[in-house]
Scaffold this motif. Sequence first.
Motif, PDB file in Angstrom:
ATOM      1  N   GLY A 158       0.803  -1.213   0.000  1.00 46.31           N
ATOM      2  CA  GLY A 158       0.000   0.000   0.000  1.00 46.31           C
ATOM      3  C   GLY A 158       0.833   1.259   0.000  1.00 46.31           C
ATOM      4  N   PRO A 159       0.233   2.392  -0.362  1.00 45.24           N
ATOM      5  CA  PRO A 159       0.974   3.666  -0.384  1.00 45.24           C
ATOM      6  C   PRO A 159       1.274   4.168   1.015  1.00 45.24           C
ATOM      7  N   LEU A 160       2.446   4.773   1.173  1.00 47.98           N
ATOM      8  CA  LEU A 160       2.853   5.365   2.449  1.00 47.98           C
ATOM      9  C   LEU A 160       3.058   6.859   2.258  1.00 47.98           C
ATOM     10  N   PRO A 161       2.305   7.682   2.948  1.00 45.64           N
ATOM     11  CA  PRO A 161       2.479   9.138   2.828  1.00 45.64           C
ATOM     12  C   PRO A 161       3.688   9.627   3.603  1.00 45.64           C
ATOM     13  N   ALA A 171       5.126  13.436   0.642  1.00 46.46           N
ATOM     14  CA  ALA A 171       4.352  12.699  -0.354  1.00 46.46           C
ATOM     15  C   ALA A 171       2.864  12.912  -0.101  1.00 46.46           C
ATOM     16  N   GLY A 172       2.058  12.741  -1.141  1.00 46.06           N
ATOM     17  CA  GLY A 172       0.621  12.911  -1.005  1.00 46.06           C
ATOM     18  C   GLY A 172       0.000  11.809  -0.166  1.00 46.06           C
ATOM     19  N   LYS A 173      -1.143  12.083   0.414  1.00 42.69           N
ATOM     20  CA  LYS A 173      -1.807  11.120   1.283  1.00 42.69           C
ATOM     21  C   LYS A 173      -2.533  10.034   0.491  1.00 42.69           C
ATOM     22  N   ALA A 174      -3.139  10.388  -0.615  1.00 38.18           N
ATOM     23  CA  ALA A 174      -3.939   9.413  -1.358  1.00 38.18           C
ATOM     24  C   ALA A 174      -3.080   8.420  -2.129  1.00 38.18           C
ATOM     25  N   PHE A 175      -2.057   8.915  -2.841  1.00 36.58           N
ATOM     26  CA  PHE A 175      -1.244   8.061  -3.695  1.00 36.58           C
ATOM     27  C   PHE A 175       0.206   7.946  -3.233  1.00 36.58           C
ATOM     28  N   ALA A 176       0.568   8.677  -2.188  1.00 34.57           N
ATOM     29  CA  ALA A 176       1.949   8.689  -1.687  1.00 34.57           C
ATOM     30  C   ALA A 176       2.925   9.090  -2.781  1.00 34.57           C
ATOM     31  N   ASP A 177       2.498   9.976  -3.667  1.00 30.78           N
ATOM     32  CA  ASP A 177       3.371  10.462  -4.739  1.00 30.78           C
ATOM     33  C   ASP A 177       4.137  11.696  -4.267  1.00 30.78           C
ATOM     34  N   TYR A 178       5.371  11.801  -4.718  1.00 28.07           N
ATOM     35  CA  TYR A 178       6.179  12.977  -4.405  1.00 28.07           C
ATOM     36  C   TYR A 178       6.754  13.537  -5.701  1.00 28.07           C
TER      37      TYR A 178
END
Length: 499
Positions: free
Chosen positions: A359-362, A376-383
């Motif tokens: 799963g994604p990690l913020p 990183a973002g909360k929904a997709f953990a993208d940075y």
Amino acid sequence: MEVSPSSSSSGVPLILILCLSSFFLPPVICRGGESLPLFRSGSLNGSYSVNTRRILKDDVEAKDTLAKGYMTNSDLEHAVKAFGRRCGNISRIYSIGKSFNGVPLWVIEISDNPGKEEAKPAFKFVGNVHGDEPVGRELLIILANWICDNYVRDPLAKFIVENVHLHILPTMNPDGFSLRKRGNANNIDLNRDFPDQFFSVNNVISARQPETRAIMKWLKEVRFTASASLHGGALVANYPWDGTEDKRKHYYACPDDETFRFLASTYSHFHYNMSSSKEFPEGITNGASWYPIYGGMQDYNYIHAGCLELTLEISDDKWPAASELPTLWEYNKMSMLHLAASVAKRGIHGRIYSSNNGGPLPGAISINGINYTVEAGKAFADYHRLLAPDNKYEVLAFMHGYKPKNTTVFLEGGAMSLDFVLDPETGSLRETKVKGWCDCNCNAGIQGVELTGFAWWTQSQLYFLVVVVTIFILIFLGRRFSFLKYRQLGSPKRTMVMA
């Protein structure tokens, strides 16, 4: 390493009671400015002459004459809404608040999925921060319409639509524009109204102007990677820091000084003549080196919102004749497009995952030697970490409850994709499972955390519940169970008469 949940040691009745109970839980100075020792004049060719020309500072009637051909606030609102109707397939129109006099602050968002949260960077343009610097509001409307007309056939426009969430606020200060003055209707310079890192000014929320509060709220709602505000009165790309701790005028670098210089140079070098400035080498300047200001918007963006913002002086003349606007657009067009695209074309981009469940990690990203963290973002953990190219960087990904990981990369001319998979720390699996679920579903609130933790416990103890219930059944029906067992496994079947 996975950690197995430990079973309860409090006895069978306690387990049964806890499990059954779960069923009952509730679900001043301007850039280019007035009050400087030297004032700039000149034409679109970027030449400068030293004189004391003031740009009609107090002559509202003269400014009204110069404003002929510019959009009124009503015209601007109609233009924004007309754009939304014409280009609704790639845009969304929304307001971030109202000015002191109640004028809506309209924003145009341009994307192939407008209004939807995605794992791609966001960029914003803000125009007309000062009421008497109106060129930006005009160019931003032209920019939006140009992208709408050309994104199918122009590669750069198409790249922006498909890879960036572009937000355009044509005017931050509609009241000041109507009044033909620098400040807002309350006579406050909005670019001095933000909290400052060095001095305790504007720290009372209720004392800030509505336009300032609208920007601050906007920055909490949208995770911008970078941005630019458009000003007038000079021709230069300005970058942080804007102020100094000792209030003296000198170069004062922020942690991302090299990256900011690269972004400022991107705008300057794609501009028709900004980079050929004789006053500012390469057409860029550190704000504090030019002259210090406090309470500025670009430093606030960088410190409090993780957003790398430039202050762009795009017109040597604050009020050029409206007939010059098409030329100013052509001079600035490629700079604006390339700067907006840079949030996806440059730097390091990726996502952070958990090795436990994928799963994604913020979490967050930091660069060795640069004292600045990108979350990183909360929904997709993208940075999305903007960095100057042609350098080697040691990148660290981290999150509470997980072991950090780092790697060294050499960033060349383009962007790099770099994902991280973090391992839970020993003994922290239960905590990070609950925390990860909460961070990715933040609307669930605190109750969501509690119920998720209890659901995890119930699932791990379900087997023991079944065993306990079976034992009670066996005790209660023990004799009958023994009789049935005897008949099935004992002597051959026969008829019996009991006397």
